[in-house]
Design a protein around this motif. Structure first.
Motif, PDB file in Angstrom:
ATOM      1  N   VAL A  15       3.406   5.584   9.517  1.00  0.00           N
ATOM      2  CA  VAL A  15       3.380   6.757   8.645  1.00  0.00           C
ATOM      3  C   VAL A  15       2.091   6.815   7.825  1.00  0.00           C
ATOM      4  O   VAL A  15       1.445   7.867   7.731  1.00  0.00           O
ATOM      5  N   LEU A  16       1.696   5.698   7.195  1.00  0.00           N
ATOM      6  CA  LEU A  16       0.500   5.700   6.357  1.00  0.00           C
ATOM      7  C   LEU A  16      -0.765   5.989   7.155  1.00  0.00           C
ATOM      8  O   LEU A  16      -1.757   6.481   6.602  1.00  0.00           O
ATOM      9  N   SER A  17      -0.762   5.689   8.453  1.00  0.00           N
ATOM     10  CA  SER A  17      -1.935   5.984   9.286  1.00  0.00           C
ATOM     11  C   SER A  17      -2.121   7.486   9.445  1.00  0.00           C
ATOM     12  O   SER A  17      -3.250   7.971   9.592  1.00  0.00           O
ATOM     13  N   PHE A  18      -1.013   8.232   9.398  1.00  0.00           N
ATOM     14  CA  PHE A  18      -1.104   9.689   9.477  1.00  0.00           C
ATOM     15  C   PHE A  18      -1.598  10.284   8.160  1.00  0.00           C
ATOM     16  O   PHE A  18      -1.907  11.471   8.091  1.00  0.00           O
ATOM     17  N   VAL A  19      -1.659   9.464   7.118  1.00  0.00           N
ATOM     18  CA  VAL A  19      -2.302   9.848   5.859  1.00  0.00           C
ATOM     19  C   VAL A  19      -3.761   9.416   5.867  1.00  0.00           C
ATOM     20  O   VAL A  19      -4.662  10.172   5.500  1.00  0.00           O
ATOM     21  N   ASN A  20      -3.992   8.193   6.317  1.00  0.00           N
ATOM     22  CA  ASN A  20      -5.323   7.600   6.261  1.00  0.00           C
ATOM     23  C   ASN A  20      -6.322   8.297   7.166  1.00  0.00           C
ATOM     24  O   ASN A  20      -7.460   8.581   6.740  1.00  0.00           O
ATOM     25  N   VAL A  21      -5.958   8.568   8.401  1.00  0.00           N
ATOM     26  CA  VAL A  21      -6.916   9.125   9.363  1.00  0.00           C
ATOM     27  C   VAL A  21      -7.402  10.514   8.955  1.00  0.00           C
ATOM     28  O   VAL A  21      -8.626  10.777   8.980  1.00  0.00           O
ATOM     29  N   PRO A  22      -6.526  11.445   8.564  1.00  0.00           N
ATOM     30  CA  PRO A  22      -7.057  12.725   8.057  1.00  0.00           C
ATOM     31  C   PRO A  22      -7.955  12.542   6.840  1.00  0.00           C
ATOM     32  O   PRO A  22      -8.940  13.276   6.681  1.00  0.00           O
ATOM     33  N   LYS A  67       0.840  -1.196   0.000  1.00  0.00           N
ATOM     34  CA  LYS A  67       0.000   0.000   0.000  1.00  0.00           C
ATOM     35  C   LYS A  67       0.877   1.249   0.000  1.00  0.00           C
ATOM     36  O   LYS A  67       1.998   1.246   0.486  1.00  0.00           O
ATOM     37  N   GLY A  68       0.315   2.311  -0.552  1.00  0.00           N
ATOM     38  CA  GLY A  68       1.023   3.581  -0.582  1.00  0.00           C
ATOM     39  C   GLY A  68       0.117   4.714  -0.167  1.00  0.00           C
ATOM     40  O   GLY A  68      -1.004   4.509   0.331  1.00  0.00           O
ATOM     41  N   ILE A  69       0.573   5.931  -0.392  1.00  0.00           N
ATOM     42  CA  ILE A  69      -0.185   7.110   0.008  1.00  0.00           C
ATOM     43  C   ILE A  69      -1.524   7.171  -0.715  1.00  0.00           C
ATOM     44  O   ILE A  69      -2.556   7.503  -0.123  1.00  0.00           O
ATOM     45  N   LEU A  70      -1.531   6.813  -2.001  1.00  0.00           N
ATOM     46  CA  LEU A  70      -2.764   6.904  -2.789  1.00  0.00           C
ATOM     47  C   LEU A  70      -3.849   5.984  -2.258  1.00  0.00           C
ATOM     48  O   LEU A  70      -5.000   6.406  -2.067  1.00  0.00           O
ATOM     49  N   SER A  71      -3.516   4.725  -2.038  1.00  0.00           N
ATOM     50  CA  SER A  71      -4.520   3.771  -1.548  1.00  0.00           C
ATOM     51  C   SER A  71      -4.974   4.133  -0.139  1.00  0.00           C
ATOM     52  O   SER A  71      -6.151   3.986   0.197  1.00  0.00           O
ATOM     53  N   SER A  72      -4.054   4.623   0.688  1.00  0.00           N
ATOM     54  CA  SER A  72      -4.421   5.019   2.058  1.00  0.00           C
ATOM     55  C   SER A  72      -5.361   6.214   2.049  1.00  0.00           C
ATOM     56  O   SER A  72      -6.313   6.271   2.827  1.00  0.00           O
ATOM     57  N   ALA A  73      -5.086   7.180   1.162  1.00  0.00           N
ATOM     58  CA  ALA A  73      -5.914   8.387   1.111  1.00  0.00           C
ATOM     59  C   ALA A  73      -7.282   8.106   0.495  1.00  0.00           C
ATOM     60  O   ALA A  73      -8.314   8.504   1.046  1.00  0.00           O
ATOM     61  N   HIS A 128      -6.184   1.687  11.493  1.00  0.00           N
ATOM     62  CA  HIS A 128      -5.327   2.846  11.244  1.00  0.00           C
ATOM     63  C   HIS A 128      -5.474   3.901  12.341  1.00  0.00           C
ATOM     64  O   HIS A 128      -4.488   4.506  12.774  1.00  0.00           O
ATOM     65  N   GLY A 129      -6.733   4.129  12.762  1.00  0.00           N
ATOM     66  CA  GLY A 129      -6.983   5.215  13.701  1.00  0.00           C
ATOM     67  C   GLY A 129      -6.455   4.956  15.091  1.00  0.00           C
ATOM     68  O   GLY A 129      -5.589   5.684  15.592  1.00  0.00           O
ATOM     69  N   LEU A 130      -6.956   3.914  15.745  1.00  0.00           N
ATOM     70  CA  LEU A 130      -6.556   3.639  17.126  1.00  0.00           C
ATOM     71  C   LEU A 130      -5.195   2.974  17.208  1.00  0.00           C
ATOM     72  O   LEU A 130      -4.368   3.312  18.061  1.00  0.00           O
ATOM     73  N   SER A 131      -4.933   2.006  16.317  1.00  0.00           N
ATOM     74  CA  SER A 131      -3.690   1.241  16.403  1.00  0.00           C
ATOM     75  C   SER A 131      -2.554   1.881  15.610  1.00  0.00           C
ATOM     76  O   SER A 131      -1.440   2.015  16.102  1.00  0.00           O
TER      77      SER A 131
END
Length: 384
Positions: free
Chosen positions: A361-368, A113-119, A351-354
């Protein structure tokens, strides 16, 4: 008379046998211990969700236009407590290895996974939250608590995972990062140890929670009562609930080498319903799911959540008292929830809690992205 050498050999042999016996006893009871811990974590988390009232679709939807802040307080408190808990596990010699194993387990599904899929996945998940008034794990709390139409959200979720399984090979080839991520963890990216990054971040997030609670006390946002005990009152402070959820990370790390999450359970259940020949040819995403605790622990955890939600809601006279969203909204929202979660390989729990608590790093992309999708759609809904 026995020689001292012979006596020493027998003593050593006896010690080895005793040691072997202890290991065998632990291995024989490992699954029972894990199931007990998972059930206990399910009970604790369900009480936290149900008593914080975040299983009520209106509470989640109201958060997205800042009409209420209950969900935000609980979520950020859980992240704060998780950061502190993970810091402790990373420092204590006896638990440091377990912490590292849990981190490795978390990053495994995210290597492709990368930034695109996470976002994109996060935004779809967020829109599903606004439409359905829930998140992947909360669906089981809603079903247990008797929220109307929650079963349709679950059905939509399974449909989302099934469709994702069909298109996953194409998605993987289309948005797979050209190069593997150099740094998976925020502390590695900054060149610091885990606690040095996690603890200051916990202070910042905790301060935000305190400020929001000061200006908007939780007791003004949900129904409260001074009568009854802690199980029968209709609501708790979301800060207390968030602390319970954050602390639940610790026994999970120590027993199943993993952290809070829920969406893998949907995949595990569907994998049992798809014939092996079909999954091998057409649905490779579901092929080869193992029937062991690594695959099934989330199912056990979510099962205990559903049962506990029923008991907790019944004790506080809240069972079947919460109005859910319409059937079409449940189906569409559930679909987006799980399709987005699978695309991002994580949800509000994963992504959010864990992920945030582990400094992924990707969680800081996914949650926003989750909250951007949720708030953006709620803003549009309010305009219509």
């Amino acid at each position: 008379m026995m020689s001292s050498e012979s006596s020493s050999l027998q003593t050593a042999s006896g010690d080895a046998a005793a040691s072997k016996g202890k290991v065998s006893f632990f291995q024989a009871n490992k699954s029972l211990i894990q199931i007990s811990v998972l059930s206990g974590c399910g009970v604790a988390c369900t009480l936290a969700f149900e008593k914080a009232r975040v299983f009520d679709p209106s509470v989640i939807q109201d958060q997205m236009d800042f009409s209420r802040f209950v969900m935000l307080k609980m979520f950020l408190t859980a992240v704060t407590t998780g950061l502190v808990s993970m810091s402790a596990l990373s420092i204590i010699p006896a638990t440091k290895q377990k912490f590292m194993i849990a981190r490795d387990a978390f990053v495994g599904p995210l290597k492709c996974k990368g930034i695109l899929s996470s976002a994109i996945g996060g935004a779809l998940l967020g829109m599903g939250m606004t439409i359905s008034g829930t998140c992947p794990g909360m669906v089981f709390v809603q079903i247990g608590g008797g929220v109307s139409n929650a079963v349709y959200t679950l059905a939509g979720g399974f449909a989302g995972v099934l469709v994702y399984g069909l298109v996953e090979p194409f998605i993987r080839s289309a948005i797979r990062p050209a190069q593997p991520a150099k740094h998976h963890w925020m502390d590695h990216y900054l060149g610091m140890n885990f606690a040095s990054v996690a603890l200051p971040l916990a202070v910042v997030i905790g301060s935000v929670v305190a400020a929001v609670e000061y200006y908007v006390p939780w007791s003004t946002e949900v129904v409260t009562s001074n009568t009854g005990n802690f199980l029968t009152v209709p609501s708790w402070s979301p800060i207390v609930s968030g602390m319970m959820i954050g602390l639940a990370q610790v026994p999970l790390v120590l027993t199943v080498d993993d952290t809070l999450g829920s969406t893998t359970a949907y995949r595990t259940i569907l994998a049992q319903l798809i014939p092996n020949s079909l999954s091998k040819k057409l649905l490779s995403y579901f092929h080869g799911i193992q029937n062991n605790m690594d695959s099934w622990w989330q199912v056990i955890y979510l099962g205990s959540i559903m049962i506990t939600a029923y008991v907790s809601a019944s004790l506080s006279h809240n069972y079947n008292s919460v109005q859910g969203v319409s059937i079409p909204s449940s189906l569409i929202g559930g679909f987006l929830l799980l399709f987005g979660s699978r695309l991002a390989s994580g949800c509000t729990s994963g992504h959010g809690l864990s992920g945030l608590a582990l400094l992924k790093v990707l969680s800081f992309v996914n949650v926003p992205a989750i909250f951007a999708g949720a708030m953006g759609l709620q803003f549009i809904r309010n305009l219509l």
